[in-house]
Every structure is written in structure tokens, then in C-alpha cells.
Design a protein around this motif. Sequence first.
Motif, PDB file in Angstrom:
ATOM      1  N   PRO A  89      -4.381  -3.626  -3.474  1.00  0.00           N
ATOM      2  CA  PRO A  89      -5.126  -2.647  -2.674  1.00  0.00           C
ATOM      3  C   PRO A  89      -4.908  -1.226  -3.181  1.00  0.00           C
ATOM      4  CG  PRO A  89      -3.120  -3.266  -1.547  1.00  0.00           C
ATOM      5  CD  PRO A  89      -3.172  -4.107  -2.790  1.00  0.00           C
ATOM      6  N   PRO A  90      -5.779  -0.292  -2.814  1.00  0.00           N
ATOM      7  CA  PRO A  90      -5.522   1.117  -3.127  1.00  0.00           C
ATOM      8  C   PRO A  90      -4.235   1.578  -2.432  1.00  0.00           C
ATOM      9  CG  PRO A  90      -7.797   0.798  -2.407  1.00  0.00           C
ATOM     10  CD  PRO A  90      -7.064  -0.466  -2.111  1.00  0.00           C
ATOM     11  N   GLN A  91      -3.579   2.567  -3.028  1.00  0.00           N
ATOM     12  CA  GLN A  91      -2.359   3.115  -2.442  1.00  0.00           C
ATOM     13  C   GLN A  91      -2.708   4.163  -1.387  1.00  0.00           C
ATOM     14  OE1 GLN A  91       0.206   5.076  -5.267  1.00  0.00           O
ATOM     15  NE2 GLN A  91       2.040   4.757  -4.041  1.00  0.00           N
ATOM     16  N   LEU A  92      -1.875   4.230  -0.346  1.00  0.00           N
ATOM     17  CA  LEU A  92      -2.081   5.246   0.684  1.00  0.00           C
ATOM     18  C   LEU A  92      -2.024   6.647   0.081  1.00  0.00           C
ATOM     19  CD1 LEU A  92       0.039   4.062   3.761  1.00  0.00           C
ATOM     20  CD2 LEU A  92      -2.442   4.359   3.673  1.00  0.00           C
ATOM     21  N   TRP A  98     -12.020   2.074  -5.911  1.00  0.00           N
ATOM     22  CA  TRP A  98     -11.153   3.171  -6.352  1.00  0.00           C
ATOM     23  C   TRP A  98     -10.925   3.130  -7.860  1.00  0.00           C
ATOM     24  CZ3 TRP A  98      -7.115   5.720  -2.878  1.00  0.00           C
ATOM     25  CH2 TRP A  98      -7.584   5.811  -1.552  1.00  0.00           C
ATOM     26  N   ARG A 145     -15.308   0.847  -0.966  1.00  0.00           N
ATOM     27  CA  ARG A 145     -15.307   1.792  -2.080  1.00  0.00           C
ATOM     28  C   ARG A 145     -14.411   1.287  -3.206  1.00  0.00           C
ATOM     29  NH1 ARG A 145     -13.791   7.012   1.459  1.00  0.00           N
ATOM     30  NH2 ARG A 145     -12.138   5.516   1.953  1.00  0.00           N
ATOM     31  N   ASP A 196     -11.314  -0.626  -1.141  1.00  0.00           N
ATOM     32  CA  ASP A 196     -10.753  -0.360   0.177  1.00  0.00           C
ATOM     33  C   ASP A 196     -11.579  -1.018   1.281  1.00  0.00           C
ATOM     34  OD1 ASP A 196     -12.980   1.275   0.688  1.00  0.00           O
ATOM     35  OD2 ASP A 196     -11.914   3.136   0.258  1.00  0.00           O
ATOM     36  N   ASP A 197     -11.149  -0.799   2.524  1.00  0.00           N
ATOM     37  CA  ASP A 197     -11.794  -1.455   3.668  1.00  0.00           C
ATOM     38  C   ASP A 197     -13.242  -1.020   3.861  1.00  0.00           C
ATOM     39  OD1 ASP A 197      -9.431  -2.749   4.154  1.00  0.00           O
ATOM     40  OD2 ASP A 197      -8.751  -1.352   5.714  1.00  0.00           O
ATOM     41  N   GLU A 198     -13.607   0.112   3.278  1.00  0.00           N
ATOM     42  CA  GLU A 198     -14.982   0.597   3.398  1.00  0.00           C
ATOM     43  C   GLU A 198     -15.851   0.173   2.214  1.00  0.00           C
ATOM     44  OE1 GLU A 198     -15.104   4.778   4.261  1.00  0.00           O
ATOM     45  OE2 GLU A 198     -13.309   4.651   5.525  1.00  0.00           O
ATOM     46  N   VAL A 251       0.790  -1.234   0.000  1.00  0.00           N
ATOM     47  CA  VAL A 251       0.000   0.000   0.000  1.00  0.00           C
ATOM     48  C   VAL A 251       0.824   1.287   0.000  1.00  0.00           C
ATOM     49  CG1 VAL A 251      -1.911  -1.140   1.190  1.00  0.00           C
ATOM     50  CG2 VAL A 251      -0.211   0.110   2.530  1.00  0.00           C
ATOM     51  N   TRP A 285     -12.754   6.807  -8.708  1.00  0.00           N
ATOM     52  CA  TRP A 285     -11.581   7.598  -8.345  1.00  0.00           C
ATOM     53  C   TRP A 285     -11.874   9.094  -8.319  1.00  0.00           C
ATOM     54  CZ3 TRP A 285      -7.175   7.665  -5.972  1.00  0.00           C
ATOM     55  CH2 TRP A 285      -6.188   8.592  -6.271  1.00  0.00           C
TER      56      TRP A 285
END
Length: 328
Positions: free
Chosen positions: A273-276, A314, A312, A308-310, A206, A318
Amino acid sequence: MGVEIRVEGLRKSFGRQVIWEDVSLTIPAGEISALLGPSGTGKSVFLKNLVGLLRPDRGHVYVGGGDVPRLRENDLYALRRQFGVLFQDGALFGSMNLYDNIAFPLREHTKKSESEIRRIVLEKMEMVGLSGSESKLPGEISGGMKKRAGLARALVLDPEVILADEPDSGLDPVRTAYLNQLFVDLNTQLGATFLIVTHDIGTARVLPDNLGLLFRRGLVMFGPREMVLSSTHPAVNQFFNARRQGPIGMAEEKDLADVAAETAPPTMPAPIPPQLMPSDGSLRPSMRRPGEWLREHGVTPPPGSFVDDEGRDWLNDWDALVAQRQRR
């Protein structure tokens, strides 16, 4: 502000033990890169070659126009001021409080007044969330605070390159997550080039813009995060998905006969995963739209990627996600 680091044909050995044979890569200026690999593959040795603490048997390390292995001592000393280094255990002086630990490089390498040193130290301590802890000794603080103090010390000379050697070692997952976010925010603020050596796959998946894997006395792969995480290369796929199946064994690499005996078909890479993102809702200059590298190269993302964890998505949402963050 960051500088590019270009490594060409690097070879390093200690006696008969060859660490790596031919490492070549370019660490882009101003981006966050991470280097991983099984234990004993020479990740920390690589960092020491970048700053000239060790010299390679052959090869080049170009930093800001200078070739590190061929610099004279005075020139090497000057070049090292472009680097800030966060060591594995923080490497703090136990008899000094945090303020004096962080002030040490300024007192050692500059002629700044104590009032100017105080301004810089307090500024860097605030950056890493240590305001008010100036008088504490290293023995009085947690491992996470030691890491942040070591990072503040690495920042005081305003380096163009920040090297972090196993910054997440000894930290629990929550502190590791906070430290990763801090790296993202500092990269956004400073624009410095970051190279992070880590064993933590969660961090690698991430945090960085670019990923690399050292294995079998060489560099298996280095490139954009999406390229590496979608790769089906046996060693890359095994390592970044934490699987037993593949060429990496307990000691480092498996006997070729053992690898050949593994009859299971290659496995699909795990979802990317999405990137921070920076805490302030901004976008870093080096941050790319999710899935952009994959689209450009005709690679289908593993199922479930960029969610993501919610919950969503991305990949598809986006623009709406960015607008929502920037309205905060």
C-alpha cells in the motif's frame, strides 16, 4: 534531531530460555521504524535493552556515541533522557489527572518553574489532541485518550528517540488509524527517531520507513518497508500477509517436519500500500518516492501495489498527487 541506534551482536536469555542469539541492526536517525514478530519473540525485551532497563548477555547498543550496556549508572541516567517511552497501557498514575501525569517527568528530572512546565505540558497536550482534558483522571477517559496522554508524557523532555510498545493494543481500527497518523505528524514536526513495536500488520504496512521481524531467536530481516513487504522469505511472507502456510505456528514455530509437509508453492506477497503522509501535505525527509527501492533493486512490485482506497495510482501519479496535496 533524532539519533541513530546501532545494535551489534545482541544476545539475551533468562536462565536457560534464550530470547535471541545474535541481533544486529541499525535504526536510522529521524525515521520511523517498526519491529514485529510472533508473541514471545522478545520485542518488548528488545526495547528494555535499548534503554538499559535490561542488560544483554553480550553485544552492543550504541546511542549517540555511548554503548548502553557498558555505561555507568550516572551516564545511563543521562542517556535515558534522550528517550521518550510510550508503554502498552499508557502507564498513567490513576490518582493524578492528565496534566499532572504529563508534567511528572518535568518535575522529576528538571528544575523548570511551574509556569514553564505548564507551557510545555499544554503544548504537548495540544500536539496529541488532548487540549481541554487537563483535569480528567485516567479512569474517566477512553483507551485511545490514555495512549495519547502517555505519548504526550513521552514527549515532554523533547526526546531524540521515541519508543512505543504496542501502542495500538486494545484500540479499534479507527483509533489505530488516528494514532498512526499522529506518529507520522509528530515525526514530521520533531524529527525524532521512532521505533514502534506492534502486532498490527495494517500499521506495519503503511506507517514505517523501515520494518523488522523477530523470529526463531533472532532477527529475520530489517530494512526499508518496500524490501520487507516484497520479500518471499517464508517467515516474512507468512507474517506480513497473515497466512497459515509457513514456518510460524500457533506456539511460535512449527516443527520442521510440519513445514516440509506443506506442499503449497510460495505465495506472491500482497500488494504494497502507499505509505502514510503527513496531514499538512508536506513530505517527511525520510519518505521515498513509491516504488523507488523496488526499482533500484530490480524487484517487480506485487500486482495492485501503491493504489490507495480512492483508486489513485501512487506509482505513476506521484508528482501530481504531491502537487495536489501541497496546494491545499
